[in-house]
Design a protein around this motif. Structure first.
Motif, PDB file in Angstrom:
ATOM      1  N   ARG A 101       0.750  -1.158   0.161  1.00 25.25           N
ATOM      2  CA  ARG A 101      -0.081  -0.081   0.056  1.00 25.25           C
ATOM      3  C   ARG A 101       0.930   1.403   0.168  1.00 25.25           C
ATOM      4  NH1 ARG A 101      -4.892   1.117   4.481  1.00 25.25           N
ATOM      5  NH2 ARG A 101      -5.689   3.115   3.284  1.00 25.25           N
ATOM      6  N   THR A 102       1.991   1.184   0.677  1.00 33.17           N
ATOM      7  CA  THR A 102       2.844   2.446   0.590  1.00 33.17           C
ATOM      8  C   THR A 102       3.469   2.638  -0.570  1.00 33.17           C
ATOM      9  OG1 THR A 102       3.260   2.065   2.952  1.00 33.17           O
ATOM     10  CG2 THR A 102       4.977   3.542   1.950  1.00 33.17           C
ATOM     11  N   TRP A 103       3.962   1.351  -1.275  1.00 29.02           N
ATOM     12  CA  TRP A 103       4.492   1.664  -2.544  1.00 29.02           C
ATOM     13  C   TRP A 103       3.483   2.553  -3.431  1.00 29.02           C
ATOM     14  CZ3 TRP A 103       9.230   1.650  -3.470  1.00 29.02           C
ATOM     15  CH2 TRP A 103      10.322   0.819  -2.803  1.00 29.02           C
ATOM     16  N   ILE A 104       2.456   1.926  -3.440  1.00 33.21           N
ATOM     17  CA  ILE A 104       1.210   2.165  -4.225  1.00 33.21           C
ATOM     18  C   ILE A 104       0.961   3.734  -4.158  1.00 33.21           C
ATOM     19  CG2 ILE A 104      -1.068   2.122  -5.019  1.00 33.21           C
ATOM     20  CD1 ILE A 104      -0.993  -0.866  -4.429  1.00 33.21           C
ATOM     21  N   ALA A 105       0.756   4.326  -3.074  1.00 29.64           N
ATOM     22  CA  ALA A 105       0.835   5.485  -2.387  1.00 29.64           C
ATOM     23  C   ALA A 105       1.913   6.443  -2.951  1.00 29.64           C
ATOM     24  CB  ALA A 105       0.439   5.907  -1.126  1.00 29.64           C
ATOM     25  N   GLY A 106       3.063   5.963  -2.789  1.00 32.29           N
ATOM     26  CA  GLY A 106       4.314   6.720  -3.400  1.00 32.29           C
ATOM     27  C   GLY A 106       4.301   6.787  -4.782  1.00 32.29           C
ATOM     28  N   ALA A 107       3.739   5.902  -5.507  1.00 29.90           N
ATOM     29  CA  ALA A 107       3.980   5.688  -7.028  1.00 29.90           C
ATOM     30  C   ALA A 107       2.746   6.872  -7.481  1.00 29.90           C
ATOM     31  CB  ALA A 107       3.545   4.286  -7.548  1.00 29.90           C
ATOM     32  N   GLN A 108       1.612   6.693  -6.860  1.00 30.47           N
ATOM     33  CA  GLN A 108       0.606   7.851  -7.147  1.00 30.47           C
ATOM     34  C   GLN A 108       0.899   9.105  -6.994  1.00 30.47           C
ATOM     35  OE1 GLN A 108      -2.553   6.486  -4.721  1.00 30.47           O
ATOM     36  NE2 GLN A 108      -3.576   5.002  -6.113  1.00 30.47           N
ATOM     37  N   TRP A 109       1.879   9.537  -5.813  1.00 29.44           N
ATOM     38  CA  TRP A 109       2.340  10.803  -5.471  1.00 29.44           C
ATOM     39  C   TRP A 109       3.226  11.144  -6.796  1.00 29.44           C
ATOM     40  CZ3 TRP A 109       0.931  14.987  -3.011  1.00 29.44           C
ATOM     41  CH2 TRP A 109      -0.093  14.594  -1.858  1.00 29.44           C
ATOM     42  N   LEU A 110       4.046  10.342  -6.859  1.00 25.58           N
ATOM     43  CA  LEU A 110       5.198  10.353  -8.242  1.00 25.58           C
ATOM     44  C   LEU A 110       4.639  10.898  -9.317  1.00 25.58           C
ATOM     45  CD1 LEU A 110       8.188  10.545  -8.672  1.00 25.58           C
ATOM     46  CD2 LEU A 110       8.117   7.895  -9.300  1.00 25.58           C
ATOM     47  N   VAL A 111       3.754  10.147  -9.642  1.00 22.26           N
ATOM     48  CA  VAL A 111       2.832  10.432 -11.078  1.00 22.26           C
ATOM     49  C   VAL A 111       2.177  11.800 -10.989  1.00 22.26           C
ATOM     50  CG1 VAL A 111       1.012   9.702 -12.525  1.00 22.26           C
ATOM     51  CG2 VAL A 111       2.643   7.708 -11.668  1.00 22.26           C
ATOM     52  N   THR A 112       1.524  11.938  -9.872  1.00 20.08           N
ATOM     53  CA  THR A 112       0.957  13.457  -9.799  1.00 20.08           C
ATOM     54  C   THR A 112       1.959  14.500  -9.793  1.00 20.08           C
ATOM     55  OG1 THR A 112      -0.890  12.381  -8.364  1.00 20.08           O
ATOM     56  CG2 THR A 112      -0.658  14.690  -8.239  1.00 20.08           C
ATOM     57  N   LEU A 113       3.237  14.634  -8.968  1.00 14.45           N
ATOM     58  CA  LEU A 113       4.051  15.400  -9.015  1.00 14.45           C
ATOM     59  C   LEU A 113       4.349  15.585 -10.315  1.00 14.45           C
ATOM     60  CD1 LEU A 113       5.615  14.770  -5.624  1.00 14.45           C
ATOM     61  CD2 LEU A 113       4.175  16.683  -6.203  1.00 14.45           C
ATOM     62  N   ALA A 114       4.726  14.485 -11.090  1.00 15.26           N
ATOM     63  CA  ALA A 114       5.278  14.578 -12.550  1.00 15.26           C
ATOM     64  C   ALA A 114       4.299  15.243 -13.554  1.00 15.26           C
ATOM     65  CB  ALA A 114       5.716  13.081 -13.064  1.00 15.26           C
ATOM     66  N   THR A 115       3.231  14.933 -13.390  1.00 19.45           N
ATOM     67  CA  THR A 115       2.170  15.461 -14.212  1.00 19.45           C
ATOM     68  C   THR A 115       2.090  17.032 -13.863  1.00 19.45           C
ATOM     69  OG1 THR A 115       0.754  13.634 -14.184  1.00 19.45           O
ATOM     70  CG2 THR A 115      -0.277  15.506 -14.874  1.00 19.45           C
ATOM     71  N   CYS A 116       1.870  17.337 -12.709  1.00 15.10           N
ATOM     72  CA  CYS A 116       1.876  18.852 -12.500  1.00 15.10           C
ATOM     73  C   CYS A 116       3.285  19.683 -13.033  1.00 15.10           C
ATOM     74  CB  CYS A 116       1.897  19.064 -10.835  1.00 15.10           C
ATOM     75  SG  CYS A 116       0.329  18.477  -9.890  1.00 15.10           S
ATOM     76  N   ALA A 117       4.299  18.876 -12.765  1.00 12.86           N
ATOM     77  CA  ALA A 117       5.575  19.595 -13.329  1.00 12.86           C
ATOM     78  C   ALA A 117       5.457  19.658 -14.887  1.00 12.86           C
ATOM     79  CB  ALA A 117       6.906  18.993 -12.884  1.00 12.86           C
ATOM     80  N   PHE A 118       4.827  18.907 -15.543  1.00  7.04           N
ATOM     81  CA  PHE A 118       4.954  18.960 -16.798  1.00  7.04           C
ATOM     82  C   PHE A 118       3.884  19.884 -17.332  1.00  7.04           C
ATOM     83  CE2 PHE A 118       2.651  17.463 -20.810  1.00  7.04           C
ATOM     84  CZ  PHE A 118       3.867  17.072 -21.689  1.00  7.04           C
ATOM     85  N   LEU A 119       2.864  20.196 -16.800  1.00  9.18           N
ATOM     86  CA  LEU A 119       1.761  21.266 -16.958  1.00  9.18           C
ATOM     87  C   LEU A 119       2.332  22.799 -16.566  1.00  9.18           C
ATOM     88  CD1 LEU A 119      -1.336  19.279 -16.055  1.00  9.18           C
ATOM     89  CD2 LEU A 119      -0.595  19.822 -18.288  1.00  9.18           C
ATOM     90  N   VAL A 120       3.063  22.851 -15.152  1.00  8.44           N
ATOM     91  CA  VAL A 120       3.148  23.882 -14.677  1.00  8.44           C
ATOM     92  C   VAL A 120       4.498  24.566 -15.349  1.00  8.44           C
ATOM     93  CG1 VAL A 120       3.658  25.075 -12.542  1.00  8.44           C
ATOM     94  CG2 VAL A 120       1.769  23.498 -12.627  1.00  8.44           C
ATOM     95  N   VAL A 121       5.684  23.828 -15.557  1.00  4.66           N
ATOM     96  CA  VAL A 121       6.867  24.100 -15.796  1.00  4.66           C
ATOM     97  C   VAL A 121       6.727  24.933 -17.205  1.00  4.66           C
ATOM     98  CG1 VAL A 121       9.084  23.500 -16.525  1.00  4.66           C
ATOM     99  CG2 VAL A 121       8.333  22.470 -14.181  1.00  4.66           C
ATOM    100  N   PRO A 122       6.240  24.694 -18.245  1.00  2.00           N
ATOM    101  CA  PRO A 122       5.959  25.551 -19.470  1.00  2.00           C
ATOM    102  C   PRO A 122       5.416  26.813 -18.947  1.00  2.00           C
ATOM    103  CG  PRO A 122       5.326  23.304 -19.872  1.00  2.00           C
ATOM    104  CD  PRO A 122       5.463  23.345 -18.300  1.00  2.00           C
ATOM    105  N   VAL A 123       4.588  27.117 -18.233  1.00  5.53           N
ATOM    106  CA  VAL A 123       3.780  28.267 -17.784  1.00  5.53           C
ATOM    107  C   VAL A 123       4.949  29.195 -17.160  1.00  5.53           C
ATOM    108  CG1 VAL A 123       2.276  29.245 -16.600  1.00  5.53           C
ATOM    109  CG2 VAL A 123       1.645  27.163 -17.650  1.00  5.53           C
ATOM    110  N   ILE A 124       5.672  28.657 -16.139  1.00  2.37           N
ATOM    111  CA  ILE A 124       6.823  29.211 -15.448  1.00  2.37           C
ATOM    112  C   ILE A 124       8.019  29.697 -16.423  1.00  2.37           C
ATOM    113  CG2 ILE A 124       8.490  29.116 -13.553  1.00  2.37           C
ATOM    114  CD1 ILE A 124       6.867  27.124 -12.206  1.00  2.37           C
ATOM    115  N   MET A 125       8.127  29.073 -17.403  1.00  2.00           N
ATOM    116  CA  MET A 125       9.359  29.432 -18.308  1.00  2.00           C
ATOM    117  C   MET A 125       8.769  30.338 -19.286  1.00  2.00           C
ATOM    118  SD  MET A 125      11.904  27.731 -17.432  1.00  2.00           S
ATOM    119  CE  MET A 125      12.889  27.873 -18.780  1.00  2.00           C
TER     120      MET A 125
END
Length: 311
Positions: free
Chosen positions: A36-60
């Motif tokens: 369960r901990t591994w699955i939660a960590g993977a979900q957080w990782l995917v969520t953060l990666a998606t946010c970075a993919f969307l937000v970083v171009p706006v910041i740049m």
């Protein structure tokens, strides 16, 4: 008894042998995380990666609008020159977008709130058909809706060249986002009960509408108003087809700045656009705006189940 005549230790019933000390094993000290901990960590990782993919171009893009030279980056220095240039050339587009959004909001409030109330109260097949027709402009591409307006009303030159033509297009596009939240609130059984109580006390329709319906439908009205403003300010496809050189709104001006092949100017315009729309998006998030009415329907379902359980 032992050889010395003393009792054996185990023969004394009151004596309890001490428990052996608990020694943590290496497996207990270094236990692996659970699945369960591994699955939660993977979900957080995917969520953060998606946010970075969307937000970083706006910041740049924002950073590019504040740098002296985009290709050299921040090392070239920071400046407000591009923002000043954009404001000098396109401040008329800013004010026109605000005027169009305000006019669109006024019309959708005057037509969408009564329409949402009427659709919520009517259970006929005709009302469901009308509701589907209202949602149709959202399903169609903006260019198709604009072309339909041009075919029907393009022959009226004065109307075609004015900003009112763009307002009509925005009303057609944003009206469902006002009707659906209001209809979801007005369909509440609690509101119907309040109206029936007021009617039994002698209140006429107008009194019930302004003193009961509107105050109770305020969450849906606020949700629809914020959605209408945000969509009107940011609408490009329909506006690009309907605009004239004298009626350029913010999105059309943004396209012009990027067509100028100067990245700094386009990015500075993005900053201006971001400053105008971000407060509305934050307000929608803060107020929990639900343009589809799903939250209101789920709350009514919970109240209905609670009422059935109480009976």
């Amino acid at each position: 008894m032992d050889a010395r005549g003393l009792p054996e230790p185990h023969e004394n019933a009151s004596t309890v042998p001490p428990a052996p000390p608990m020694v943590a094993t290496s497996r207990q000290r270094f236990a692996l995380p659970s699945a369960r901990t591994w699955i939660a960590g993977a979900q957080w990782l995917v969520t953060l990666a998606t946010c970075a993919f969307l937000v970083v171009p706006v910041i740049m893009s924002i950073v590019a609008g504040l740098t002296v030279n985009y290709f050299r980056g921040i090392a070239s220095g920071l400046t407000l020159r591009w923002l000043e240039e954009v404001w000098t050339q396109y401040h008329g587009s800013v004010f026109l977008s605000l005027e169009v959004a305000a006019a669109t909001l006024a019309i959708t409030l005057a037509t969408g709130v009564p329409a949402g109330y009427a659709l919520a109260r009517s259970r006929t097949r005709v009302s469901r058909m009308i509701e589907e027709l209202l949602v149709m402009p959202v399903a169609l591409p903006g260019l198709a809706s604009a072309l339909a307006l041009l075919v029907v009303y393009g022959g009226f030159s004065a109307f075609r060249m004015s900003a009112a033509f763009i307002v009509v297009g925005h009303v057609v596009f944003t009206l469902p986002f006002m009707v659906r939240p209001v209809a979801a609130i007005c369909a509440s059984s609690d509101l119907r009960t309040l109206e029936e109580g007021a009617a039994s006390l002698g209140a006429n329709f107008m009194q019930r509408f302004f003193t009961i319906v509107l105050p109770n439908a305020r969450p849906g009205i606020v949700a629809g108003a914020l959605a209408v403003l945000t969509l009107s300010i940011g609408e490009f496809n329909l506006t690009w087809m309907l605009h004239t050189p004298d009626t350029k709104t913010l999105p059309v001006g943004l396209a012009d700045t990027y067509a100028s092949l100067r990245i700094e100017v386009g990015s500075a315009y993005t900053i201006l656009f971001f400053v105008m729309t971000m407060p509305l998006l934050v307000a929608m998030q803060w107020l929990g705006v639900d343009t589809s009415g799903a939250n209101a329907r789920s709350k009514r379902g919970v109240r209905a189940r609670h009422h059935q359980d109480s009976q």
